[in-house]
Scaffold this active site. Sequence first.
Site, mmCIF file in Angstrom:
data_model
loop_
_atom_site.group_PDB
_atom_site.id
_atom_site.type_symbol
_atom_site.label_atom_id
_atom_site.label_comp_id
_atom_site.label_asym_id
_atom_site.label_seq_id
_atom_site.Cartn_x
_atom_site.Cartn_y
_atom_site.Cartn_z
ATOM 1 N N HIS A 1 8.571 34.093 48.549
ATOM 2 C CA HIS A 1 7.441 32.983 48.428
ATOM 3 C C HIS A 1 6.035 33.457 47.788
ATOM 4 C CE1 HIS A 1 6.215 34.342 52.292
ATOM 5 N NE2 HIS A 1 4.897 33.999 52.068
ATOM 6 N N HIS B 1 7.763 41.696 49.318
ATOM 7 C CA HIS B 1 6.494 41.310 48.741
ATOM 8 C C HIS B 1 5.499 42.458 47.987
ATOM 9 C CE1 HIS B 1 7.226 37.798 51.240
ATOM 10 N NE2 HIS B 1 6.856 38.195 52.044
#
Length: 484
Positions: A178, A240
């Site tokens: 995300h 990430h």
Amino acid sequence: MVSRVIPVESFDLVIFGATGDLARRKILPGLFRRFCAGQMPAEAQIVGAARSEMDDTGFRDLVREAIEEFGGGTPREPGQVDAFLERVAYEAVDAKGDSGWEALRGRLRDENVRAFYFSVGPGLFGDLAERLRKFGLASPESRIVVEKPFGHDLESARALNRELAQYFDETQIYRIDHYLGKETVQNLMAVRFGNVLFEPLWNAQFVDHIQITVAETVGVGGRGGYYDESGAMRDMVQNHLMQLLCLIAMEPPARFEPDAVRDEKLKVIRALDPVEPHHIVRGQYDADDKQPGYRAHVENPRSRTESFVALRAAISNWRWAGTPFYLRTGKMLRGRTSEIVVTFKDAPHSIFGAEAGRHRNVLVIRLQPNEGMTLDVTIKEPGPGGMRLLDVPLDMTFADALGPDGAEMPDAYERLIMDVIRGNQTLFMRGDEVEAAWAWTDPIIDGWERRGEVPKPYDPGSSGPEDALMLMHRDGRRWRDIKA
Ligand code: NAP
């Protein structure tokens, strides 16, 4: 500035795990916001699926509560929640059993784009993929969305890739990180490749070093069970932070297209050197007088799982040889911040002499909070008395620069789900990319286990263990402060 809503094709989105935490906190409220923004075509529908027995009304109640709790404020127009709920349905299915699948297929419309969101534990991905095929729900155009973590190491990620590949083509698989859906993360590409200013300087000749920090103020809390099996390296760095590193370090892709971008990111990961043990520090937060330490939240009172990692990475290619990348992430730190700091080298010669001091241009890209950029520029200190120099930031906070509409940025999940419907994989990780990232992190984790390394303790509310500061001090550099 007025934000534009780009229409998408009509769709059926099936959310497996629709009663779970992620669906309630992110996916369902995100879809509601897209609905309010006018991005849900008239024939589009959302079908929740999980084992719990309930009818459409029961699920709509759950969705309503999720919107109220996590939807970020009241709807813009009265009646919008009810109108959205009319597009929502539910079927009870078990990923491991055969009941409910025929009924679920009966809900879907042939003319709609089909997307299946696997918001369940990774142990169920293969079962879901198999049953989607077995019961004829998936067509060659259908898409599946899989959540992180994508594997626990290289071997399990490969096994997962192989399992999904039995039922779906790579062009149908959307692996979510995300972080890539965050507006500011995409902005990294706009800043680098939309301006002529930065790219000529974006290399080892001009850049002294780059820091990437993702700091959290929260601890593991209720996620202790999951987190203790994972740790900061697997939970944050492998995905990430590596994605941020790729976007900062990659070559300009020829086009902003899925494989063009992902090919360049993959080249960065493959050019990473193995990390030397003395170039990495792992930490675990201690207790203080206000809260218990990491080990109080997990089952194992002697847990060696790290809640903090700082490391020095090196990319062996022409652009970056000699420029270190310092990566740092942790829980229970002084402030919540995600930022990238690009420190440029000294001017080759100072015409102002040694007394003018040392001055460097520093570009800070703030991903959260307070998204924006600052660029430290050296100017003359005002006033008489010779040529004294001063570094001042050119400061651009995106919310100020873009006005009220610009500040209203869609959440990462909203954007990514709409990209799935559009069939755009640019912001999703490809299978080889995920495997390459594990191939780099696995030896680090194996090394810790082999050497029986215990993480260094650090105080809650600090910047991590002392050794992490030393990691940069030894190189004559320092971390940018994490602001409280
Ligand atoms: P969760 O709260 O435990 O929810 C799991 C969901 O899966 C529930 O709806 C559950 O409903 C359903 N489920 C479990 N077994 C099933 C089965 N055999 N067949 C069909 N449905 C089944 O988990 P979560 O936190 O939402 O996480 C979901 C996924 O997202 C995980 O892969 C997680 O790693 C990932 N993720 C979560 C977050 C987050 O913030 N929560 C963030 C990033 C990634 P029933 O019990 O009714 O079947």
